[in-house]
Scaffold this active site. Structure first.
Site, PDB file in Angstrom:
ATOM      1  N   ARG A  47       0.803  -1.201   0.000  1.00 53.66           N
ATOM      2  CA  ARG A  47       0.000   0.000   0.000  1.00 53.66           C
ATOM      3  C   ARG A  47       0.850   1.272   0.000  1.00 53.66           C
ATOM      4  NH1 ARG A  47      -3.825  -1.899   5.030  1.00 53.66           N
ATOM      5  NH2 ARG A  47      -4.099  -4.012   4.270  1.00 53.66           N
ATOM      6  N   GLY A  48       2.072   1.157   0.532  1.00 49.61           N
ATOM      7  CA  GLY A  48       2.867   2.357   0.801  1.00 49.61           C
ATOM      8  C   GLY A  48       3.132   3.240  -0.405  1.00 49.61           C
ATOM      9  N   ASP A 105      14.422  -1.433   0.117  1.00 48.12           N
ATOM     10  CA  ASP A 105      15.212  -1.842   1.272  1.00 48.12           C
ATOM     11  C   ASP A 105      16.168  -2.941   0.787  1.00 48.12           C
ATOM     12  OD1 ASP A 105      15.941  -3.062   3.748  1.00 48.12           O
ATOM     13  OD2 ASP A 105      14.123  -2.381   4.703  1.00 48.12           O
ATOM     14  N   GLY A 107      15.601  -4.880  -1.601  1.00 48.64           N
ATOM     15  CA  GLY A 107      15.458  -4.940  -3.059  1.00 48.64           C
ATOM     16  C   GLY A 107      14.792  -6.223  -3.537  1.00 48.64           C
ATOM     17  N   ASP A 161       4.689   2.822   7.258  1.00 47.69           N
ATOM     18  CA  ASP A 161       3.795   2.621   8.398  1.00 47.69           C
ATOM     19  C   ASP A 161       4.453   1.837   9.529  1.00 47.69           C
ATOM     20  OD1 ASP A 161       3.788   0.147   6.753  1.00 47.69           O
ATOM     21  OD2 ASP A 161       2.331  -0.530   8.238  1.00 47.69           O
TER      22      ASP A 161
HETATM   23  C1  PRP Z   1       7.788  -1.811   1.391  1.00 50.24           C
HETATM   24  C2  PRP Z   1       8.012  -1.034   0.109  1.00 50.24           C
HETATM   25  C3  PRP Z   1       8.495  -2.082  -0.844  1.00 50.24           C
HETATM   26  C4  PRP Z   1       9.167  -3.098   0.060  1.00 50.24           C
HETATM   27  C5  PRP Z   1      10.645  -2.925  -0.051  1.00 50.24           C
HETATM   28  O1  PRP Z   1       6.521  -2.387   1.384  1.00 50.24           O
HETATM   29  O2  PRP Z   1       6.852  -0.397  -0.348  1.00 50.24           O
HETATM   30  O3  PRP Z   1       7.429  -2.670  -1.579  1.00 50.24           O
HETATM   31  O4  PRP Z   1       8.779  -2.830   1.410  1.00 50.24           O
HETATM   32  O5  PRP Z   1      11.309  -3.867   0.735  1.00 50.24           O
HETATM   33  P1  PRP Z   1      12.457  -4.754   0.119  1.00 50.24           P
HETATM   34  O6  PRP Z   1      13.305  -3.878  -0.745  1.00 50.24           O
HETATM   35  O7  PRP Z   1      13.211  -5.257   1.329  1.00 50.24           O
HETATM   36  O8  PRP Z   1      11.842  -5.883  -0.656  1.00 50.24           O
HETATM   37  P2  PRP Z   1       5.940  -3.167   2.652  1.00 50.24           P
HETATM   38  O9  PRP Z   1       6.310  -4.629   2.547  1.00 50.24           O
HETATM   39  O10 PRP Z   1       6.337  -2.467   3.908  1.00 50.24           O
HETATM   40  O11 PRP Z   1       4.376  -3.081   2.406  1.00 50.24           O
HETATM   41  P3  PRP Z   1       3.447  -1.773   2.453  1.00 50.24           P
HETATM   42  O12 PRP Z   1       3.799  -0.936   1.248  1.00 50.24           O
HETATM   43  O13 PRP Z   1       2.051  -2.300   2.368  1.00 50.24           O
HETATM   44  O14 PRP Z   1       3.741  -1.066   3.743  1.00 50.24           O
END
Ligand code: PRP
Length: 183
Positions: A47-48, A105, A107, A161
């Site tokens: 969702r972010g 993060d 990736g 979040d």
């Molecule tokens: C976050 C962000 C990416 C992912 C990156 O989403 O929006 O999609 O983490 O992390 P990575 O590089 O370690 O794979 P999140 O999983 O927190 O979900 P959200 O957007 O619903 O909060």
């Protein structure tokens, strides 16, 4: 004037609303220049990512469309795999696809999504992220547009979040160390 943070678990504002606004404008101008004469589809991961996508797409002076995916991650670290829980609504074959993320993060999420999207034969595929936690990266990614490099801290606001809260904040804040222990 110092901004009063809405919760004592927050430590400080890392990126102010005006810093974010300025960088979103710069990224939008770069995208508009690079995709001139084309009509890209901006894809984000719920969702972010939707907060950044929403601001970014309104600053890009081009015809464009938006589409959304959602994923679930399983397992920690590099062993983790990703499953799509909501796919794009429209085909991307022959389209210029720009994946828009709030933060990258490790990736791993994006690495998986890029593999999936590449198989659908887009005309081009590029990545735009507002925040890059590059010290945590486990895989190489072709990031073309990058807003801010951020430290390895728990961040909230502007899409990020804590258990679903604080995505709507117009700034990015750090949490206090004692609130957050990496799982
Ligand atoms: C976050 C962000 C990416 C992912 C990156 O989403 O929006 O999609 O983490 O992390 P990575 O590089 O370690 O794979 P999140 O999983 O927190 O979900 P959200 O957007 O619903 O909060």
């Amino acid at each position: 004037m110092t901004l009063r943070l809405p919760d004592p678990r927050m430590e400080r504002v890392l990126l102010t609303e005006s810093q974010i606004d300025a960088v979103v404008g710069e990224l939008a101008d770069q995208v508009a220049a690079d995709y001139s004469g084309r009509d890209p589809v901006l894809v984000t991961v719920l969702r972010g990512g939707l907060f950044f996508l929403s601001d970014l797409c309104r600053r890009i002076d081009l015809p464009l469309t938006v589409d959304f995916m959602a994923v679930t991650s399983y397992g920690p670290g590099a062993a983790g795999s990703v499953r799509i829980t909501k796919d794009l609504d429209d085909p991307v074959e022959g389209r210029d696809v720009l994946v828009v993320e709030d933060i990258i993060d490790t990736g791993l999420t994006l690495n998986y999504l890029l593999r999936v999207l590449r198989q659908r034969r887009p005309a081009s595929l590029a990545v735009c992220t507002l925040l890059d936690k590059d010290v945590r990266r486990l895989v190489d990614l072709p990031i073309v547009y990058r807003g801010f490099s951020v430290p390895d801290r728990f961040l909230v606001g502007y899409g990020l979040d804590l258990e679903g809260q604080w995505r709507e904040l117009p700034y990015v804040a750090t949490l206090k160390d004692e609130i957050w222990e990496r799982g």
